[in-house]
Design a protein around this motif. Structure first.
Motif, PDB file in Angstrom:
ATOM      1  N   GLN A 277      21.039  -8.287   0.683  1.00 38.60           N
ATOM      2  CA  GLN A 277      20.957  -7.562   1.953  1.00 38.60           C
ATOM      3  C   GLN A 277      20.352  -6.172   1.754  1.00 38.60           C
ATOM      4  OE1 GLN A 277      24.623  -6.361   3.932  1.00 38.60           O
ATOM      5  NE2 GLN A 277      23.834  -7.174   5.857  1.00 38.60           N
ATOM      6  N   GLN A 278      20.802  -5.508   0.701  1.00 38.59           N
ATOM      7  CA  GLN A 278      20.272  -4.162   0.483  1.00 38.59           C
ATOM      8  C   GLN A 278      18.814  -4.201   0.038  1.00 38.59           C
ATOM      9  OE1 GLN A 278      22.897  -1.747  -1.922  1.00 38.59           O
ATOM     10  NE2 GLN A 278      24.674  -2.250  -0.664  1.00 38.59           N
ATOM     11  N   ALA A 279      18.492  -5.204  -0.776  1.00 37.21           N
ATOM     12  CA  ALA A 279      17.104  -5.299  -1.227  1.00 37.21           C
ATOM     13  C   ALA A 279      16.169  -5.627  -0.062  1.00 37.21           C
ATOM     14  CB  ALA A 279      16.989  -6.363  -2.321  1.00 37.21           C
ATOM     15  N   ARG A 280      16.640  -6.457   0.861  1.00 36.11           N
ATOM     16  CA  ARG A 280      15.800  -6.745   2.039  1.00 36.11           C
ATOM     17  C   ARG A 280      15.499  -5.458   2.793  1.00 36.11           C
ATOM     18  NH1 ARG A 280      17.841 -12.344   4.904  1.00 36.11           N
ATOM     19  NH2 ARG A 280      16.221 -11.838   6.393  1.00 36.11           N
ATOM     20  N   ALA A 281      16.506  -4.623   2.942  1.00 32.89           N
ATOM     21  CA  ALA A 281      16.278  -3.346   3.624  1.00 32.89           C
ATOM     22  C   ALA A 281      15.351  -2.451   2.803  1.00 32.89           C
ATOM     23  CB  ALA A 281      17.612  -2.656   3.874  1.00 32.89           C
ATOM     24  N   ASP A 282      15.501  -2.500   1.493  1.00 34.68           N
ATOM     25  CA  ASP A 282      14.638  -1.668   0.643  1.00 34.68           C
ATOM     26  C   ASP A 282      13.175  -2.083   0.776  1.00 34.68           C
ATOM     27  OD1 ASP A 282      16.883  -0.358  -0.353  1.00 34.68           O
ATOM     28  OD2 ASP A 282      17.109  -1.762  -2.021  1.00 34.68           O
ATOM     29  N   PHE A 283      12.951  -3.382   0.741  1.00 39.28           N
ATOM     30  CA  PHE A 283      11.555  -3.850   0.851  1.00 39.28           C
ATOM     31  C   PHE A 283      11.005  -3.605   2.254  1.00 39.28           C
ATOM     32  CE2 PHE A 283      12.566  -6.393  -2.981  1.00 39.28           C
ATOM     33  CZ  PHE A 283      11.465  -6.048  -3.753  1.00 39.28           C
ATOM     34  N   ALA A 284      11.868  -3.736   3.248  1.00 37.72           N
ATOM     35  CA  ALA A 284      11.406  -3.497   4.619  1.00 37.72           C
ATOM     36  C   ALA A 284      11.002  -2.041   4.820  1.00 37.72           C
ATOM     37  CB  ALA A 284      12.500  -3.875   5.611  1.00 37.72           C
ATOM     38  N   ALA A 285      11.554  -1.161   3.987  1.00 39.74           N
ATOM     39  CA  ALA A 285      11.242   0.260   4.142  1.00 39.74           C
ATOM     40  C   ALA A 285       9.910   0.639   3.521  1.00 39.74           C
ATOM     41  CB  ALA A 285      12.350   1.098   3.503  1.00 39.74           C
ATOM     42  N   LEU A 286       9.326  -0.284   2.776  1.00 41.97           N
ATOM     43  CA  LEU A 286       8.033   0.033   2.154  1.00 41.97           C
ATOM     44  C   LEU A 286       6.974   0.166   3.240  1.00 41.97           C
ATOM     45  CD1 LEU A 286       7.973  -2.330  -0.951  1.00 41.97           C
ATOM     46  CD2 LEU A 286       8.173   0.154  -0.941  1.00 41.97           C
ATOM     47  N   PRO A 287       6.100   1.115   3.101  1.00 41.53           N
ATOM     48  CA  PRO A 287       5.046   1.281   4.111  1.00 41.53           C
ATOM     49  C   PRO A 287       3.985   0.211   3.951  1.00 41.53           C
ATOM     50  CG  PRO A 287       4.738   2.851   2.338  1.00 41.53           C
ATOM     51  CD  PRO A 287       6.024   2.129   2.050  1.00 41.53           C
ATOM     52  N   ALA A 288       3.292  -0.031   5.040  1.00 43.30           N
ATOM     53  CA  ALA A 288       2.165  -0.967   4.998  1.00 43.30           C
ATOM     54  C   ALA A 288       1.017  -0.316   4.253  1.00 43.30           C
ATOM     55  CB  ALA A 288       1.740  -1.349   6.408  1.00 43.30           C
ATOM     56  N   GLY A 289       0.292  -1.148   3.530  1.00 45.26           N
ATOM     57  CA  GLY A 289      -0.862  -0.620   2.795  1.00 45.26           C
ATOM     58  C   GLY A 289      -2.109  -0.668   3.651  1.00 45.26           C
ATOM     59  N   VAL A 290      -2.369   0.397   4.344  1.00 46.80           N
ATOM     60  CA  VAL A 290      -3.475   0.398   5.298  1.00 46.80           C
ATOM     61  C   VAL A 290      -4.797   0.924   4.741  1.00 46.80           C
ATOM     62  CG1 VAL A 290      -4.262   1.394   7.477  1.00 46.80           C
ATOM     63  CG2 VAL A 290      -1.971   0.463   7.298  1.00 46.80           C
ATOM     64  N   PRO A 291      -4.763   1.965   3.902  1.00 49.79           N
ATOM     65  CA  PRO A 291      -6.025   2.630   3.598  1.00 49.79           C
ATOM     66  C   PRO A 291      -7.125   1.733   3.047  1.00 49.79           C
ATOM     67  CG  PRO A 291      -4.188   3.954   2.841  1.00 49.79           C
ATOM     68  CD  PRO A 291      -3.637   2.634   3.289  1.00 49.79           C
ATOM     69  N   LYS A 292      -6.754   0.715   2.273  1.00 46.99           N
ATOM     70  CA  LYS A 292      -7.812  -0.059   1.633  1.00 46.99           C
ATOM     71  C   LYS A 292      -8.181  -1.309   2.405  1.00 46.99           C
ATOM     72  CE  LYS A 292      -6.146   1.071  -3.009  1.00 46.99           C
ATOM     73  NZ  LYS A 292      -5.538   0.450  -4.196  1.00 46.99           N
ATOM     74  N   ILE A 293      -7.639  -1.495   3.575  1.00 41.39           N
ATOM     75  CA  ILE A 293      -7.781  -2.772   4.240  1.00 41.39           C
ATOM     76  C   ILE A 293      -9.240  -3.165   4.451  1.00 41.39           C
ATOM     77  CG2 ILE A 293      -7.358  -4.005   6.400  1.00 41.39           C
ATOM     78  CD1 ILE A 293      -4.963  -3.705   4.494  1.00 41.39           C
ATOM     79  N   ASP A 294     -10.021  -2.255   5.001  1.00 35.89           N
ATOM     80  CA  ASP A 294     -11.413  -2.584   5.274  1.00 35.89           C
ATOM     81  C   ASP A 294     -12.121  -3.020   4.001  1.00 35.89           C
ATOM     82  OD1 ASP A 294     -12.156  -2.620   7.856  1.00 35.89           O
ATOM     83  OD2 ASP A 294     -13.308  -0.755   7.811  1.00 35.89           O
ATOM     84  N   ASP A 295     -11.852  -2.273   2.958  1.00 34.33           N
ATOM     85  CA  ASP A 295     -12.504  -2.562   1.691  1.00 34.33           C
ATOM     86  C   ASP A 295     -12.105  -3.943   1.181  1.00 34.33           C
ATOM     87  OD1 ASP A 295     -14.024  -2.007  -0.485  1.00 34.33           O
ATOM     88  OD2 ASP A 295     -12.486  -0.887  -1.547  1.00 34.33           O
ATOM     89  N   LEU A 296     -10.825  -4.219   1.226  1.00 32.75           N
ATOM     90  CA  LEU A 296     -10.347  -5.503   0.715  1.00 32.75           C
ATOM     91  C   LEU A 296     -10.856  -6.663   1.558  1.00 32.75           C
ATOM     92  CD1 LEU A 296      -6.694  -4.550  -0.218  1.00 32.75           C
ATOM     93  CD2 LEU A 296      -8.508  -5.226  -1.776  1.00 32.75           C
ATOM     94  N   VAL A 297     -10.858  -6.470   2.865  1.00 31.99           N
ATOM     95  CA  VAL A 297     -11.348  -7.546   3.734  1.00 31.99           C
ATOM     96  C   VAL A 297     -12.823  -7.809   3.456  1.00 31.99           C
ATOM     97  CG1 VAL A 297     -11.869  -8.156   6.123  1.00 31.99           C
ATOM     98  CG2 VAL A 297      -9.639  -7.198   5.538  1.00 31.99           C
ATOM     99  N   THR A 298     -13.568  -6.751   3.281  1.00 38.02           N
ATOM    100  CA  THR A 298     -14.991  -6.917   3.004  1.00 38.02           C
ATOM    101  C   THR A 298     -15.203  -7.692   1.713  1.00 38.02           C
ATOM    102  OG1 THR A 298     -15.439  -4.832   4.109  1.00 38.02           O
ATOM    103  CG2 THR A 298     -17.157  -5.691   2.682  1.00 38.02           C
TER     104      THR A 298
END
Lengths: 198, 345
Positions: free
Chosen positions: B42-63
């Motif tokens: 339960q605590q680990a689920r909350a810990d992982f849910a608190a991680l931010p989304a990795g947005v900055p590289k998205i365009d690059d990775l999709v390309t």
């Protein structure tokens, strides 16, 4: 004047992409990519050198798998489950190489809320413990536990994402938790990571 | 079986969703008090849910991912996804030479690379990149609408790249900044594989009217853009022979067009896929001979692969050149592996 076109849903994009619509493929990837990258980060740790590779190859695999996708679950869950597999595979390779590059505490970058530094450290240690456990579990158990704990999917969502019956998911989680329990029993420091029971 | 063996997974789900009833909460708390594994989960689920989304590289990775797709989408299959995904994981596993070889610059077809004016431009300068380059981010194909540097697009009014707004953290919006065709696209025609409508890489003025395919052989209608579209349509439909014919015709009739440069790159990889590395090598070298920087990294990598396939002694130098010019390349891992495997000079 006609009605404006309805916005494309992930499901409709997935359907079009499965038929080779390159425009839909690009849109779908941009839609699910943040979650895929986040999944790779979560499973590997932000400093892991394979994070980008895992995310990218997962996207390629996603597009290749779309023709078989029947909408059993949300496209984002489908995408994240693929990323989970790639990330776990990378994790296993890393375990084999016995290199440790990914579990550094990232207190300064991962949180922006008011949690204390101690909380941040404990949270990252719990994440690290789960990551390490995932690297030692049998593949299907690791995948199931990752989808549930790392991605936060419900039992039903895990069953849909992995295309297995609900009871199979229960069984895999039970076995994974047995392994987690043994790990906790063997390492008293893990118990210290837990907040007091309510 | 003890109480901790009966993990209340549904209750954990409802707790995560915030839908526990008071009675359920009491039951769950009683279990958590005696089950460290569920508490940890339960605590680990909350810990992982608190991680931010990795947005900055998205365009690059999709390309990059788009650039790594195979030439034709696989046909629909009736099997469930899990096995296929597992197979894909095994097949595509990074570093996979097979997947590496399949990669066509689909991003270019999707408009993630914006070609320069095609037919009216003066001859390109050649010999770019002969000297060492500053390290660049690993971007096989640029997402920047101004993916072609100003000096690569004579006559362009595009400001220097340094003055372009950074796209690294922008929302995923790869639509080219340059004007798109005024006529609406036939959106209904994009629902079938045979009617995939890739981004128009040519100039608007060259494009035939919507829905009308240029009749190859009729000089009045045929343009670099129309040939490129036809070649791409054939390639994405899996008709590689027809694609090869169209790309070759394009390169022959409009050798100075941007479409021709892209055609050399695509054709080079197509020929590699077809087991014709010698011919592929010629096309890739034509790409490198003055091609835009957006294609250079990818072309260098595939040129090295072609030389590898030919067991040519220049393969080592080719991989080294790739690493020298693009040390952060997505192909860097493969390059280093090959350099370790190849005999020393």
């Amino acid at each position: 004047m006609g009605l404006p076109a309805a916005p494309a849903t992930p499901e409709s994009l997935a359907e079009r992409a499965a038929h080779g619509d390159t425009d839909a493929t690009a849109k779908l990837l941009r839609l699910v990519a943040p979650g895929m990258l986040r999944t790779a980060h979560a499973l590997l740790g932000r400093g892991h050198p394979d994070v980008d590779d895992v995310a990218q190859q997962s996207m390629i695999a996603l597009v290749q798998a779309l023709p078989s996708f029947r909408g059993e679950c949300a496209p984002a869950h489908f995408a994240n489950s693929i990323t989970t597999r790639f990330a776990l595979a990378a994790r296993r390779r890393q375990t084999t190489r016995a290199t440790r590059t990914d579990d550094a505490i990232e207190v300064d970058t991962l949180f922006s809320d008011a949690r204390t530094a101690v909380d941040h450290v404990l949270a990252e240690k719990r994440r690290s413990a789960i990551r390490e456990l995932l690297g030692t579990l049998p593949e299907v158990q690791a995948e199931t536990l990752a989808l549930r704990v790392v991605l936060g999917l419900s039992l039903g969502e895990v069953a849909a994402a992995t295309n297995v019956p609900l009871n199979t998911v229960r069984s895999r989680i039970r076995l994974a938790k047995e392994a987690l329990m043994k790990r906790i029993e063997a390492d008293a420091t893990l118990l210290e990571l837990l907040e007091p029971s309510p | 079986m003890t109480a901790p063996d009966l993990h209340p997974e549904e209750l954990l789900d409802r707790a995560a969703a915030g839908t526990l009833s008071p009675a359920e909460r009491e039951r769950l708390e009683a279990h958590l008090a005696v089950c460290p594994a569920c508490r940890f989960e339960q605590q680990a689920r909350a810990d992982f849910a608190a991680l931010p989304a990795g947005v900055p590289k998205i365009d690059d990775l999709v390309t990059r991912a788009l650039a790594g797709l195979p030439t034709a989408p696989p046909p629909r299959r009736a099997r469930p996804p899990v096995g296929l995904v597992a197979a894909a994981v095994a097949l595509v596993g990074f570093g996979s030479l097979a997947a590496f070889r399949l990669a066509p610059p689909l991003a270019a077809m999707l408009g993630l690379v914006q070609p320069a004016p095609a037919t009216s431009e003066p001859p390109r300068q050649t010999g770019r990149g002969d000297g060492p380059r500053a390290p660049t981010p690993s971007r096989p194909l640029e997402t920047d609408p101004a993916g072609l540097a100003p000096d690569e697009t004579p006559g362009s009014t595009t400001p220097p790249r340094g003055e372009q707004p950074s796209s690294a953290n922008a929302q995923p919006a790869p639509a080219p900044a340059k004007p798109r065709p005024a006529a609406p696209r036939a959106t209904d025609a994009r629902t079938t594989p045979s009617a995939v409508s890739p981004a128009e890489p040519g100039r608007d003025a060259e494009a035939p009217p919507p829905g009308q395919r240029a009749a190859v052989g009729s000089d009045a209608d045929v343009t670099a853009a129309s040939l490129f579209r036809e070649a791409t349509a054939a390639r994405t439909a899996g008709n590689r022979e027809e694609a090869e014919r169209r790309y070759r015709e394009l390169a022959e009739r409009f050798p100075r067009s941007t479409e021709a440069t892209v055609a050399h790159a695509v054709l080079g990889r197509l020929l590699l896929d077809l087991g014709r590395p010698e011919e592929g090598l010629r096309e890739l070298e034509a790409t490198l001979d003055g091609g835009p920087s957006a294609l250079r990294e990818d072309a260098l990598a595939h040129r090295a692969l072609a030389l590898d396939a030919l067991q040519d002694a220049r393969a080592r130098a080719a991989w080294e050149q790739l690493l020298r010019e693009f040390p952060a390349s997505i192909h860097a891992r493969r390059a280093r592996e090959r350099l370790e495997a190849l005999p020393p000079p």
